[in-house]
Design an enzyme around this catalytic site. Structure first.
Site, PDB file in Angstrom:
ATOM      1  N   ILE A 117     -72.973  54.012  34.974  1.00  0.00           N
ATOM      2  CA  ILE A 117     -74.182  54.793  34.687  1.00  0.00           C
ATOM      3  C   ILE A 117     -73.783  56.265  34.583  1.00  0.00           C
ATOM      4  O   ILE A 117     -73.185  56.819  35.505  1.00  0.00           O
ATOM      5  CB  ILE A 117     -75.238  54.597  35.794  1.00  0.00           C
ATOM      6  CG1 ILE A 117     -75.608  53.115  35.922  1.00  0.00           C
ATOM      7  CG2 ILE A 117     -76.475  55.438  35.486  1.00  0.00           C
ATOM      8  CD1 ILE A 117     -76.585  52.800  37.024  1.00  0.00           C
TER       9      ILE A 117
ATOM     10  N   SER B  51     -71.096  40.916  34.425  1.00  0.00           N
ATOM     11  CA  SER B  51     -69.939  41.548  35.044  1.00  0.00           C
ATOM     12  C   SER B  51     -70.176  43.039  35.138  1.00  0.00           C
ATOM     13  O   SER B  51     -70.383  43.706  34.123  1.00  0.00           O
ATOM     14  CB  SER B  51     -68.692  41.282  34.192  1.00  0.00           C
ATOM     15  OG  SER B  51     -67.639  42.123  34.606  1.00  0.00           O
TER      16      SER B  51
ATOM     17  N   GLN C 165     -71.176  38.616  48.494  1.00  0.00           N
ATOM     18  CA  GLN C 165     -70.208  39.711  48.523  1.00  0.00           C
ATOM     19  C   GLN C 165     -69.420  39.719  49.825  1.00  0.00           C
ATOM     20  O   GLN C 165     -68.202  39.907  49.824  1.00  0.00           O
ATOM     21  CB  GLN C 165     -70.902  41.069  48.330  1.00  0.00           C
ATOM     22  CG  GLN C 165     -71.002  41.454  46.879  1.00  0.00           C
ATOM     23  CD  GLN C 165     -72.174  42.373  46.590  1.00  0.00           C
ATOM     24  OE1 GLN C 165     -72.989  42.680  47.455  1.00  0.00           O
ATOM     25  NE2 GLN C 165     -72.272  42.824  45.354  1.00  0.00           N
TER      26      GLN C 165
ATOM     27  N   GLY D 109     -71.412  48.763  31.804  1.00  0.00           N
ATOM     28  CA  GLY D 109     -70.562  49.932  32.020  1.00  0.00           C
ATOM     29  C   GLY D 109     -71.113  50.799  33.128  1.00  0.00           C
ATOM     30  O   GLY D 109     -72.092  50.453  33.787  1.00  0.00           O
TER      31      GLY D 109
ATOM     32  N   ARG E 124     -85.382  52.253  42.320  1.00  0.00           N
ATOM     33  CA  ARG E 124     -84.441  51.738  43.325  1.00  0.00           C
ATOM     34  C   ARG E 124     -84.375  52.657  44.542  1.00  0.00           C
ATOM     35  O   ARG E 124     -84.319  52.196  45.680  1.00  0.00           O
ATOM     36  CB  ARG E 124     -83.054  51.561  42.711  1.00  0.00           C
ATOM     37  CG  ARG E 124     -82.051  51.055  43.743  1.00  0.00           C
ATOM     38  CD  ARG E 124     -80.679  50.863  43.155  1.00  0.00           C
ATOM     39  NE  ARG E 124     -79.694  50.856  44.241  1.00  0.00           N
ATOM     40  CZ  ARG E 124     -78.839  51.837  44.495  1.00  0.00           C
ATOM     41  NH1 ARG E 124     -78.816  52.907  43.721  1.00  0.00           N
ATOM     42  NH2 ARG E 124     -77.993  51.757  45.501  1.00  0.00           N
TER      43      ARG E 124
ATOM     44  N   HIS F  95     -70.548  32.192  19.021  1.00  0.00           N
ATOM     45  CA  HIS F  95     -71.135  32.254  17.680  1.00  0.00           C
ATOM     46  C   HIS F  95     -71.352  30.881  17.045  1.00  0.00           C
ATOM     47  O   HIS F  95     -71.982  30.770  15.992  1.00  0.00           O
ATOM     48  CB  HIS F  95     -70.282  33.119  16.762  1.00  0.00           C
ATOM     49  CG  HIS F  95     -71.084  33.936  15.798  1.00  0.00           C
ATOM     50  ND1 HIS F  95     -72.381  33.647  15.462  1.00  0.00           N
ATOM     51  CD2 HIS F  95     -70.751  35.050  15.095  1.00  0.00           C
ATOM     52  CE1 HIS F  95     -72.828  34.536  14.600  1.00  0.00           C
ATOM     53  NE2 HIS F  95     -71.864  35.405  14.350  1.00  0.00           N
TER      54      HIS F  95
ATOM     55  N   ASP G  79     -76.739  33.007  17.303  1.00  0.00           N
ATOM     56  CA  ASP G  79     -76.607  33.945  16.191  1.00  0.00           C
ATOM     57  C   ASP G  79     -76.938  35.357  16.654  1.00  0.00           C
ATOM     58  O   ASP G  79     -77.498  35.570  17.728  1.00  0.00           O
ATOM     59  CB  ASP G  79     -77.484  33.529  15.007  1.00  0.00           C
ATOM     60  CG  ASP G  79     -78.940  33.408  15.389  1.00  0.00           C
ATOM     61  OD1 ASP G  79     -79.604  32.463  14.927  1.00  0.00           O
ATOM     62  OD2 ASP G  79     -79.429  34.256  16.183  1.00  0.00           O
TER      63      ASP G  79
ATOM     64  N   ASP H  62     -64.340  41.411  41.905  1.00  0.00           N
ATOM     65  CA  ASP H  62     -62.913  41.680  41.936  1.00  0.00           C
ATOM     66  C   ASP H  62     -62.442  41.624  43.385  1.00  0.00           C
ATOM     67  O   ASP H  62     -62.891  42.394  44.216  1.00  0.00           O
ATOM     68  CB  ASP H  62     -62.672  43.088  41.356  1.00  0.00           C
ATOM     69  CG  ASP H  62     -61.233  43.507  41.477  1.00  0.00           C
ATOM     70  OD1 ASP H  62     -60.993  44.627  41.940  1.00  0.00           O
ATOM     71  OD2 ASP H  62     -60.343  42.701  41.138  1.00  0.00           O
TER      72      ASP H  62
END
Lengths: 476, 373
Positions: A420, A393, A372, A418, A285, A446, A450, A343
């Protein structure tokens, strides 16, 4: 407020003593306690007609535009009562008395006349009609605060509203410096006094020495001396805490979210989490960012995550499906419209990038930029917000590692990323190296997905991101 | 110099604050001329509020000079939907602000200057202030044909409005502010001040449209700086003070404690839109869907900027009635705001059967509803 009401009605006499006891020590400081018993025999207070005072410029009539109070409300002297308008001038009318509003003489948009009654206020009988000027009161004798004032040897000038404020905050009026006429104590004086006492709850206000930073090369030698001597400690308005619960109805968008989330929870979720080593992707990146910049696009990690997800969905299309209400049919969606949770001030919105399966990473980045900027301006359209088939998300931009995301109907899967973190890991040679680690938490329906499918999809997605070169083989 | 001014600024402002410092009560400060270094309309309006609330004007008066980057400013009791093209404002990122004084809607940009005259309530005198401005203009350019009307406007060449007025009166203090068109963008002005919204009925104060002209058009040598200077000069003369303009930073909490709260409040939706007096919308529009044109009738009551009552008349069965009533129910209590409605509608769609046809119709209806806001 309650004390006023209690005082004016004799019928609630018995409640008074019980009422006062509820407030342990602060009750003892209420000078009103003495007055309560004295006035208990008197019936409800006198109703005074508060007339609309002169506006100036020879104006005789105004239009009532907004009422700040309603009948039955308690007001203090100087509280705003209403807003009236006359010929481009908006005037705030404030109360001259403490008391309870008993009647509003005008409805909204009616013409009110100067000199005629505006509202009827029931004021406390013990005080009588407050004159134009502020009330001067001699507090009753057998009270510690008053002994204090007696010692000082002079009457403390303050309006009833100011006295109440002082009492509510356990402040002795005698210790407050009054800056009003004849050393009268004003509301600001109480607040300033409080500011000195309760430094902890005030917003940070820099000291006098830090006021407007001037460069040393300032060519006024007299200036620094002047500054130290004449500039006072800036006083910020202290916050007087009067915590009250606030109840609001759940409306509009939030109400719709309640419905969606309630429905989502009916879906049996199962979770699957993993850790991704993004070391190589971080490097890639960095190399590609300037290239994208030249083309006018800001490149984050999301375009890579989104494209890798789409490649994975090609192998495991059940994750891009939808189950109908009766759970009888599964629809495999052809388009990968991948939603990206955002958000905003209004709340959580999930615009989606359409047809990721035919877009390049750069095109995805470009679309994301567009979504955005529209999102932060509050201008996303219905097309951008509907038709999503799968959601990612990136909660990691705010923080966190593992989460338990909730699937957004009518989709069947969602992934939450989460933050980095740089963590030590072992490489193939058994050596410790610095790795860029991100955690992913998937949730899937579910009923039709599976564990094995979810795990394999996640592994594939992970392999694309840990070794970005492998994406090249499968890019369409 | 800005730096010198900021030092003086701190000294002079603090001497007129109502803080209980005995030393200052004895200091005699004359009237003051201050100018904002910010072009943010909310920050500048907050400064007006701050001075109105905190400064003791018994022995002195204040003139506040300010300019804003593009913004539309509506009066205290006005209806923004009635007054301007909100869609255009959003597209062009032009800010919308509601001031605390009465009067009509104006467009501000850097080619427009704002003057606020602060006095005690007793000394509130708009005509005098405007005559001061006219005197300053004539002193600068004697050939200018400017005069004050009895509606407190300033006209150029007896025809064109170059200044509008509004005022706010509080318990002890008052302010009168006015605009002055020097070199504003008249094209943007006329397009944003034209409301496209139909079927609005309200008791909000309406604006009186007027033909405007820039002073620059009359005399190209005029600039905002020259005008500001001339007005400050005249004010200084009439108030017997030095012609010195103190610069003020509306973001500085130390000089203006509590200002950031005031600025924030002016930007809240509840203030800008929520303070709109109750109004109703009664309109109809056509929707083109595939090969047919549909008539839709909408009736809504909006109070505090939120939909209180909502009624949508659609052709029968175009949308499942249950869904329609779900939409209408959800709209009640919602903000009369395109973003809110879009988010609400798209969220509700998640609960609907997965039918492309249905989704398309739903989206079409919502997009049209949003056009009303």
């Amino acid at each position: 407020v309650c004390i006023h009401r209690v005082r004016s009605c004799s019928s609630i006499r018995f409640i008074k003593s019980k009422y006062v006891c509820v407030f342990d020590k602060s009750a003892l400081k209420f000078s009103h306690q003495q007055r309560l018993f004295r006035t208990s025999a008197v019936s409800c207070g006198q109703i005074v007609q508060f007339k609309l005072s002169d506006i100036g410029e020879g104006i005789t009539e105004v239009t009532v535009k907004e009422w700040y109070i309603k009948e039955g409300d308690s007001v203090s002297q100087f509280d705003s009562i209403c807003e009236v308008q006359s010929d481009k001038a908006s005037v705030t009318i404030t109360s001259r008395y403490d008391g309870i509003i008993r009647k509003l003489h005008y409805n909204l948009d009616e013409i009110a006349y100067v000199g005629k009654p505006l509202v009827d206020i029931e004021i406390d009988a013990s005080k009588g009609v407050a004159p134009e000027e502020d009330v001067v009161e001699t507090p009753p004798m057998s009270h510690e605060e008053h002994t204090h004032q007696e010692i000082k040897g002079h009457k403390t000038l303050a309006t009833p509203a100011v006295r109440r404020l002082a009492m509510e905050n356990n402040i002795k009026l005698s210790e407050v410096v009054g800056t009003g006429k004849d050393n009268r104590i004003l509301k600001e004086d109480i607040l300033n006094y409080l500011a000195k006492q309760t430094g902890a709850i005030l917003p940070p206000s820099p000291k006098a020495e830090i006021i407007p930073p001037l460069p040393k090369s300032e060519t006024l030698p007299a200036a620094p001396k002047d500054k130290a001597r004449k500039i006072p400690v800036p006083v910020s308005r202290p916050i007087v805490f009067s915590g009250k619960d606030k109840t609001e109805p759940v409306t509009g968008f939030h109400k719709a979210m309640v419905k969606t989330m309630s429905a989502a929870l009916k879906i049996p979720h199962f979770g699957y989490c993993d850790e991704i080593d993004l070391t190589q992707l971080v490097q890639l990146r960095e190399e590609l960012k300037p290239l994208a910049q030249i083309r006018g696009v800001k490149l984050s990690f999301m375009p890579f995550f989104i494209k890798a997800a789409s490649l994975g969905l090609l192998q495991y299309p059940i994750l891009n499906a939808s189950l109908d209400e009766s759970c009888q049919n599964v629809t495999y969606k052809a388009s990968h419209n991948i939603g990206v949770a955002m958000d905003t001030e209004q709340g959580l919105i999930v615009p989606n990038v359409k047809n990721v399966q035919v877009l390049s990473v750069f095109e995805i980045a470009s679309e994301l930029n567009r979504l955005q900027s529209l999102g932060s301006a509050g201008q996303l359209g219905t097309n951008d917000l509907t038709g999503g088939t799968f959601t990612l998300s990136n909660i990691g931009t705010i923080g966190g590692t593992y989460t338990k995301p909730v699937i957004l109907p009518p989709e069947v899967a969602i992934g939450a990323l989460g933050k980095i973190q740089v963590l030590p890991r072992f490489n193939g040679k058994g050596e410790v190296f610095k790795a860029q680690i991100m955690n992913v938490s998937w949730s899937a329906d579910h009923r039709i997905i599976d564990g094995a499918t979810m795990a394999r999809f996640s592994n594939l997605w992970k392999s694309y991101l840990e070794n970005p070169a492998s994406m090249l083989l499968d890019l369409k | 110099m800005v730096l010198q001014s900021s030092l003086k600024n701190c000294f002079q402002l603090s001497c007129i604050l109502r803080t209980p410092k005995a030393g200052f009560r004895s200091t005699t400060c004359g009237s003051l001329i201050i100018q904002s270094i910010s072009n943010d309309v909310y920050q500048n309006l907050a400064v007006e509020d701050w001075i109105h609330d905190h400064v003791n004007l018994e022995n002195r008066q204040v003139l506040f000079l300010w300019r804003n980057s593009p913004a539309v400013v509506i009066g205290r009791h006005q209806n923004p939907w009635q007054e301007c093209n909100l869609r255009l404002l959003r597209q062009k990122s032009i800010k919308l602000a509601r001031r605390r004084s009465g009067g009509g809607t104006v467009y501000h940009d850097l080619g427009n200057i704002n003057l606020t005259f602060f006095t005690t309530r007793k000394k509130y005198e708009r005509m005098e202030n405007l005559k001061l401005v006219v005197k300053a203009l004539k002193a600068l350019r004697p050939q200018l044909d400017v005069h004050v009307t009895d509606r407190y406007d300033i006209l150029l060449d007896r025809q064109y409005k170059i200044s509008g007025t509004a005022a706010k009166l509080g318990r002890t203090t008052a302010y009168h502010h006015c605009t002055l068109l020097c070199n504003a963008d008249k094209f943007v002005l006329s397009s944003v001040l034209k409301s496209p919204y139909k079927g609005l009925k309200s008791n909000a104060t309406p604006s009186v449209p007027a033909s405007v002209k820039n002073l620059f058009e009359e005399d190209p040598s005029l600039t905002c700086e020259l005008l500001l200077d001339a007005i400050a000069e005249e004010y200084a003369t009439q108030h017997h003070i030095d012609h010195h303009i103190t610069l003020i930073n509306p973001a500085d909490e130390t000089v203006l404690p509590g200002i950031s709260n005031k600025t924030k409040e002016l930007q809240t939706w509840e203030w800008v839109y929520g303070k709109t007096p109750k109004f109703s919308v009664s309109t109809c529009f056509n929707m083109v869907y595939k090969d047919s044109v549909l008539d839709v009738k909408v009736d809504m009551d909006v109070k505090h900027g939120r939909i209180e009552v909502c009624n949508i008349d659609l052709p029968e069965q175009w949308l499942p009635p249950a869904l329609c009533s779900e939409l209408v129910k959800s709209l009640v209590g919602s903000k009369f705001c395109p973003n809110e409605i879009t988010m609400l509608a798209t969220t509700l769609l998640r609960m609907c059967p997965q039918d492309d046809e249905l989704h398309n119709r739903w989206n079409l209806l919502c997009e049209n509803m949003v056009m009303l806001m």
